[in-house]
Design an enzyme around this catalytic site. Structure first.
Site, PDB file in Angstrom:
ATOM      1  N   PRO A  93       0.753  -1.165   0.032  1.00 17.00           N
ATOM      2  CA  PRO A  93       0.053   0.132  -0.026  1.00 17.00           C
ATOM      3  C   PRO A  93       0.744   1.241  -0.084  1.00 17.00           C
ATOM      4  O   PRO A  93       0.411   2.539  -0.263  1.00 17.00           O
ATOM      5  CB  PRO A  93      -0.934   0.079   1.385  1.00 17.00           C
ATOM      6  CG  PRO A  93      -0.495  -1.227   2.095  1.00 17.00           C
ATOM      7  CD  PRO A  93       0.659  -2.279   1.277  1.00 17.00           C
ATOM      8  N   GLU A 120       2.914  -7.693   8.072  1.00 18.17           N
ATOM      9  CA  GLU A 120       2.931  -6.116   8.288  1.00 18.17           C
ATOM     10  C   GLU A 120       3.814  -5.492   7.171  1.00 18.17           C
ATOM     11  O   GLU A 120       3.844  -4.254   6.900  1.00 18.17           O
ATOM     12  CB  GLU A 120       3.649  -5.819   9.551  1.00 18.17           C
ATOM     13  CG  GLU A 120       2.659  -6.035  10.917  1.00 18.17           C
ATOM     14  CD  GLU A 120       1.548  -5.400  10.761  1.00 18.17           C
ATOM     15  OE1 GLU A 120       1.380  -4.050  10.509  1.00 18.17           O
ATOM     16  OE2 GLU A 120       0.250  -6.095  10.474  1.00 18.17           O
TER      17      GLU A 120
HETATM   18  N1  ADE Z   1      -0.671  -5.332  -0.166  1.00 16.42           N
HETATM   19  C1  ADE Z   1      -1.676  -4.836   0.881  1.00 16.42           C
HETATM   20  N2  ADE Z   1      -2.531  -3.725   0.614  1.00 16.42           N
HETATM   21  C2  ADE Z   1      -1.968  -3.408  -0.672  1.00 16.42           C
HETATM   22  C3  ADE Z   1      -2.400  -2.655  -1.592  1.00 16.42           C
HETATM   23  N3  ADE Z   1      -3.482  -1.679  -1.320  1.00 16.42           N
HETATM   24  N4  ADE Z   1      -2.082  -2.459  -2.616  1.00 16.42           N
HETATM   25  C4  ADE Z   1      -0.936  -3.407  -3.182  1.00 16.42           C
HETATM   26  N5  ADE Z   1      -0.468  -4.331  -2.240  1.00 16.42           N
HETATM   27  C5  ADE Z   1      -1.157  -4.606  -1.299  1.00 16.42           C
END
Ligand code: ADE
Length: 267
Positions: A93, A120
């Site tokens: 993310p 995490e």
């Molecule tokens: N892993 C966890 N959340 C994610 C996201 N929003 N985009 C890509 N990989 C992720």
């Protein structure tokens, strides 16, 4: 159309998640037609301990687990040997947000090694030394990168030349033109009292194109004004918007005339 297959190698601790993904629809067809090459590497295969552990507690304490560096490094190096020209991309993310533009870039590249984080996150030394790019599929947190990897592969694959049924289908996609796609209709001509717009049955291709552009513009204005503000508009698009402005001004003007009629009528 000939061309080199775009390579996707997915590094994950859940390779089985990808089996049904490779085996359906356009992805399956693209693999069969050798438009893309797709495979997974199980990160667990690069552990050296009896229990094949891929995570550990974070230095400094705190909740959650961190993906260990050694198995990830082994898996990434094995993938890089198989696809030396592909970029190594970590799904997180914290990455830059995946978009249609990035999908186009990837579709004309050699492909990507997609590293799916879990827990995490991954040990920072992996991101620093072995990753070329970090990609997010949106501002929300998933339990791992696997769904993100599938989304990227899906969006990129349909842009690889020769993958879609008709070569130009992707050119009119929402986002590719900077506008949302126009409205679509198919049979029956009348559904629960709602008819297909006459113009689509007229056979007048010029009028149909114009109608499609208008519906595209109006949808973008109503649903994604940000896209319209960013787009550099063609003279035809500007003419359509100007005509709307005049039409709206006329409605307001007529209303104000009617308003004064009404008030004079009630006096
Ligand atoms: N892993 C966890 N959340 C994610 C996201 N929003 N985009 C890509 N990989 C992720």
């Amino acid at each position: 159309m000939k061309g080199k297959a775009v390579k996707f190698i997915v590094l994950t601790i859940f390779p089985e998640m990808f089996d049904p993904f490779w085996e359906h629809g356009m992805i399956k067809r693209a693999i069969e037609r050798k438009k893309i090459f797709a495979s997974t590497i199980n990160i667990r295969d690069f552990t050296k301990d009896k229990h094949r552990v891929t995570d550990d507690r974070p230095y400094g304490g705190g909740s959650g687990m961190v993906m260990k560096a050694e198995p990830l490094a082994g898996a990434i190096r094995a993938a890089q040997k198989k696809a030396p020209l592909a970029k190594t991309v970590l799904l997180t993310p914290q990455g830059r947000c995946f978009s249609q533009n990035i999908a186009h870039e990837m579709a004309s590249s050699d492909g990507a090694i997609l590293v799916c984080g879990r827990y995490e996150g991954v040990d920072e030394r992996i991101s620093h030394h072995l990753i070329d790019d970090e990609m997010s599929i949106g501002d929300y947190v998933l339990t791992g990168g696997e769904l993100g990897a599938m989304i990227i592969i899906d969006a990129v694959t349909r842009l690889v030349p020769g993958t879609l049924g008709s070569e130009d289908s992707a050119e009119n996609d929402s986002f590719s033109t900077g506008l949302l796609e126009h409205a679509h209709y198919t049979r029956p001509r009348s559904f629960e009292g709602n008819d297909v717009p006459d113009v689509l049955i007229s056979g007048n291709h010029k009028e149909i194109e114009k109608w499609r552009l208008e519906t595209s513009l109006i949808r973008t204005f109503l649903k994604r004004r940000d896209l319209l503000e960013k787009k550099s508009l063609s003279p035809q698009e500007i003419d359509i918007l100007k005509k709307w402005c005049l039409d709206i001004e006329k409605i307001i003007h007529d209303q104000s005339l009617r308003g004064s009629d009404t008030s004079s009528g009630t006096q």
